[in-house]
Design an enzyme around this catalytic site. Structure first.
Site, PDB file in Angstrom:
ATOM      1  N   CYS B 130       0.861  -1.193   0.000  1.00 48.33           N
ATOM      2  CA  CYS B 130       0.000   0.000   0.000  1.00 48.33           C
ATOM      3  C   CYS B 130       0.891   1.235   0.000  1.00 48.33           C
ATOM      4  O   CYS B 130       1.343   1.688   1.061  1.00 48.33           O
ATOM      5  CB  CYS B 130      -0.924   0.005   1.228  1.00 48.33           C
ATOM      6  SG  CYS B 130      -1.984   1.463   1.281  1.00 48.33           S
ATOM      7  N   CYS B 133      -0.370   4.275   1.885  1.00 51.88           N
ATOM      8  CA  CYS B 133      -0.232   4.149   3.349  1.00 51.88           C
ATOM      9  C   CYS B 133       1.212   4.355   3.778  1.00 51.88           C
ATOM     10  O   CYS B 133       1.513   5.213   4.607  1.00 51.88           O
ATOM     11  CB  CYS B 133      -0.661   2.755   3.821  1.00 51.88           C
ATOM     12  SG  CYS B 133      -2.268   2.222   3.245  1.00 51.88           S
ATOM     13  N   ASP B 134       2.099   3.532   3.217  1.00 50.89           N
ATOM     14  CA  ASP B 134       3.451   3.415   3.754  1.00 50.89           C
ATOM     15  C   ASP B 134       4.505   4.186   2.955  1.00 50.89           C
ATOM     16  O   ASP B 134       5.615   4.374   3.450  1.00 50.89           O
ATOM     17  CB  ASP B 134       3.843   1.930   3.834  1.00 50.89           C
ATOM     18  CG  ASP B 134       2.854   1.145   4.694  1.00 50.89           C
ATOM     19  OD1 ASP B 134       2.345   1.714   5.676  1.00 50.89           O
ATOM     20  OD2 ASP B 134       2.582  -0.028   4.386  1.00 50.89           O
TER      21      ASP B 134
END
Lengths: 89, 317
Positions: B130, B133-134
């Site tokens: 992701c 996200c990261d």
């Protein structure tokens, strides 16, 4: 933490969340805290270098969110563990 | 109680189906976890008509509110059992059974993994699925994105805001991304280096990712030292429900539907990434359209055959 008369959690725990701006599970966690009236402090690790280093050092991994509830680390939005640590039934 | 419709999946297709079903006054239950599907992780969205630059998570919350506003019940949980019986569908979630006259599957697909040793052990320790996200964790770092499609290019555009160097590792000879996203990437200049016809063959690291081995040499070496590796190589359909309900699938596991989103099992419809209706063109707009069509078909089906469920259904003793 303690429960008030209407049964909702009245959380006295110290809650921190290490997050990034578009992380779905970070946002789900924050929505969850708001829904349950849990006060939390957010650290955006994309801009906060100190918090980023702290998160990486403490959690030994680089995925977000990392949630700290009274010093206990929860990696990812593990709802059942968050429920337990906050005493939410 | 018997629902008119149960929808499995809380992504775009599921919430769109919920909105339409609610407006048809169908007693509808929507079940899913995690919330929002792939769209919630998509970051800023610029190709969904009427919602310029909307954040994916916010868009999904709006769709959720729209569905709830027309009376759709939404529960979070994992479906552990699905059973089709006499035009009744019995769905078990966390030990509780729900019964419905019709069923729409919008359970989507799972992110495809590289399938390499060490990949699972280093997940979230340098290897990620992701990027929205990261990716922002990798400030000032060297990362690589695996993939040649739109998600990979959009991922490069995002992570480049944080990383100091981004390699795009493309197995094929060309990119298959939207031209507008490719143009954005080209503006990033030397920060992004595209290696075509290059696959990752090995992931190396103990406590965290250290480097990857490439299928061809780059700058005189087939090893690439990295802080982060992001994998955006498409999805594989989740076969759990199609197998248990004996739904027809294609050779890759996508549920086969007709133009009304009907499967080979009466009363069961499918929409979104669980199907391959629009081929590899898997978009928010196509998922929303499929959800709306599936709900309309389920509405017609429940009107025509709904009483069959009531005739056959016996409440659990």
């Amino acid at each position: 933490m303690w429960f008030n008369n209407n049964g909702s959690v009245n959380n006295m725990a110290t809650v921190k969340i290490y997050s990034t701006p578009w992380c779905t599970f970070c946002r789900m966690a924050k929505d969850f805290f708001k829904e349950h009236n849990v006060t939390y402090t957010e650290y955006d690790v994309s801009v906060d270098e100190k918090s980023r280093a702290e998160m990486l050092e403490r959690s030994k991994q680089s995925g977000v969110p990392v949630i700290d509830i009274d010093g206990e680390l929860v990696i990812g939005f593990d709802k059942s563990r968050v429920f337990t640590l906050l005493g939410i039934k | 109680m018997i629902y008119d419709l149960i929808i499995i999946g809380t992504g775009v297709a599921g919430l769109s189906a919920g909105l339409y079903a609610g407006r048809y006054k169908m007693k509808t239950l929507l079940i899913g976890s995690p919330f929002g599907g792939e769209t919630a992780k998509a970051g800023s969205i610029w190709n969904y008509p009427g919602a310029r630059g909307v954040d994916g998570y916010d868009l999904m919350r709006i769709m959720e509110a729209q569905a709830k506003n027309v009376g759709v019940e939404i529960i979070e949980g994992k479906v552990t059992k699905t059973l089709a019986e006499g035009h009744c569908f019995k769905i078990t979630v966390d030990g509780k059974e729900y019964v419905s006259k019709t069923l729409i599957l919008t359970n989507g697909a799972e992110r495809r993994r590289l399938g390499l040793p060490n990949e699972t052990a280093l997940a979230n320790k340098g290897v990620h699925y992701c990027v929205t996200c990261d990716g922002p964790v990798y400030v000032g770092k060297v990362v690589a994105m695996v993939g040649g499609g739109d998600a990979a290019v959009k991922g490069v555009n995002l992570v480049s805001q944080y990383a100091k160097k981004v390699y795009l590792l493309v197995r094929g000879k060309e990119l298959k991304a939207e031209p507008i996203n490719q143009s954005e990437m080209e503006k990033l200049g030397d920060k992004v280096e595209i290696l075509f016809e290059t696959a990752v063959t090995e992931i190396i690291g103990t406590d965290k990712l250290e480097k990857v081995v490439l299928s061809r040499t780059h700058d005189g070496s087939n090893e690439l030292v990295l802080d982060g590796l992001f994998v955006e190589i498409g999805v594989i359909p989740d076969r759990e429900f199609s197998d248990s309900l004996k739904l027809g699938t294609d050779e890759r596991g996508y549920i086969i539907v007709d133009k009304s989103m009907k499967t080979n099992v009466d009363g069961v419809f499918a929409a979104g990434d669980a199907t391959d209706f629009f081929g590899s063109f898997k978009q928010i707009v196509t998922a929303a359209a499929m959800g709306a069509v599936a709900a309309t078909s389920a509405y017609q089906d429940a009107k025509t055959h709904g009483e069959l469920c009531q005739l056959h259904w016996l409440p659990a003793k």
